[in-house]
Design a protein around this motif. Structure first.
Motif: not given
Length: 393
Positions: A28-37, A134-141
């Motif tokens: 699980k890796v977090s990302f910043d989201y402001n309309g773009l990932i 998008y809700n948690d701002s994360c990517i899961n592989f």
């Protein structure tokens, strides 16, 4: 007794590992989201960067300022434009090390603001499956077993053509107009849907008599051509079994611009996909969607009457990139290229990220903007308004 305990333990271990195997989620890796990932990456093991993950791109694209300031120009081996450009650059995201086949540079900060160090395309995740939450701002592989044993997602085939992915979607922008066909799957676009110039012209979108807002001044896109357009509230987007009603739809007008293509109808971006939990299978070209908690929420269009980007890295504040026709900002004389230096007497540079976001939640509240144009300063009182509340019948 010992055998019974042993077999029970083995059964428990099997059960746990089997569940984890079928669940298939990892890293699980977090990302910043402001309309773009925005994903955090490393180049050549030491240079940190903030990159937009763009499924509408193939290859690695470095911001030109970032490229020079980090001394990366010497790592790029340029060939003639008709051949593949190769590089000994190493790009790393989480546990993935990526050697891009194509690499180039653009002035991305001029388009997206100071936080963008570049754009990385879908080939970063070639032959992989990832879930974007998008809700948690994360990517899961995840692995394929998670998909095989999870029927809560709706499968939507993607079409791969010329290194880009497309999804078949039916869009009703207005009354009985239906636009059905392939749309570019594009997480590098922060809106819901954008019509190409050719589709705008074909259906006479700009001249139809319904509520829409146009940009009165041009903005510069990544192709260095100037483009104009507008925004309106459409009727629906049919994506697989899902029907999204009252979407905000943008359209492009003019010639020789980025979105001047006959090969697809337009772009489908994050404002559509953020309504779902989304799994992307790049290996077998499938998209899997499941309703998220915000699925039924109506997209809002809140504005001061202009668009802007944060350029506190090179100037005193936000640079205004576009101004909407018939809004108070345009009537007051605000122009593209003006710099917002203060809001309510406080320097833009003193605002935290959270405070900046909170400003644009206060619909109906009046703000005082201090704007710099060349050597002159101006002050304007403007309200944040919510527009396009109702659907066009």
């Amino acid at each position: 007794m010992k055998k019974t305990v042993y077999y029970s333990l083995c059964l428990l271990i099997y059960f746990i590992t089997s569940c984890n195997f079928h669940q298939g989620k990892k890293n699980k890796v977090s990302f910043d989201y402001n309309g773009l990932i925005y994903i955090k990456c490393k180049i050549n093991d030491s240079i940190e960067g903030n990159f937009i993950f763009d499924t509408g791109a193939y290859g690695l694209f470095l911001d030109s300022t970032f490229n020079v300031s980090r001394g990366l120009s010497n790592t790029i081996l340029w060939f003639n434009p008709d051949s593949i450009r190769k590089s000994n650059l190493r790009f790393k995201f989480d546990t993935i090390t990526y050697s891009p086949e194509i690499i180039s540079t653009y002035d991305f900060k001029k388009i997206f603001g100071k936080d963008c160090d570049g754009v990385v395309g879908w080939d970063l995740f070639k032959n992989k499956i990832l879930e974007i939450n998008y809700n948690d701002s994360c990517i899961n592989f995840i692995d394929s077993n998670y998909i095989l044993h999870n029927d809560s997602f709706n499968k939507i085939p993607m079409v791969l053509k010329n290194q880009f992915f497309y999804v078949n979607t039916a869009v009703i922008p207005y009354k009985n107009i239906m636009i059905n066909g392939e749309w570019l799957f594009d997480t590098g676009y922060m809106g819901s849907l954008l019509l190409t110039n050719k589709i705008t012209d074909k259906y006479k979108i700009d001249s139809l008599n319904f509520e829409k807002f146009r940009a009165s001044e041009s903005f510069l896109d990544v192709t260095n051509y100037k483009s104009k357009g507008g925004i309106f509230r459409g009727k629906s987007i049919k994506l697989g079994k899902f029907l999204l009603t009252d979407p905000l739809i943008e359209y492009s007008i003019g010639r020789k611009v980025l979105f001047d293509s006959a090969s697809y109808l337009g772009l489908m971006g994050n404002r559509t996909f953020e309504k779902f939990k989304m799994i992307i299978d790049f290996k077998y070209h499938n998209l899997y969607l499941k309703e998220s908690s915000c699925y039924n929420e109506k997209s809002k269009f809140k504005t001061f009457g202009f668009g802007f980007i944060d350029r506190t890295d090179i100037c005193e504040g936000y640079i205004i990139t576009s101004v909407l026709v018939d809004f108070e900002a345009a009537k007051a004389g605000i122009k593209s290229g003006d710099i917002i230096t203060h809001i309510n007497g406080r320097s833009i540079k003193d605002y935290s990220k959270k405070e900046k976001k909170d400003i644009f939640k206060k619909v109906g509240e009046e703000f005082i903007f201090t704007i710099k144009r060349e050597s002159n300063n101006f002050r304007f009182k403007l309200k944040l308004t919510e527009q396009l509340k109702d659907i066009n019948n």
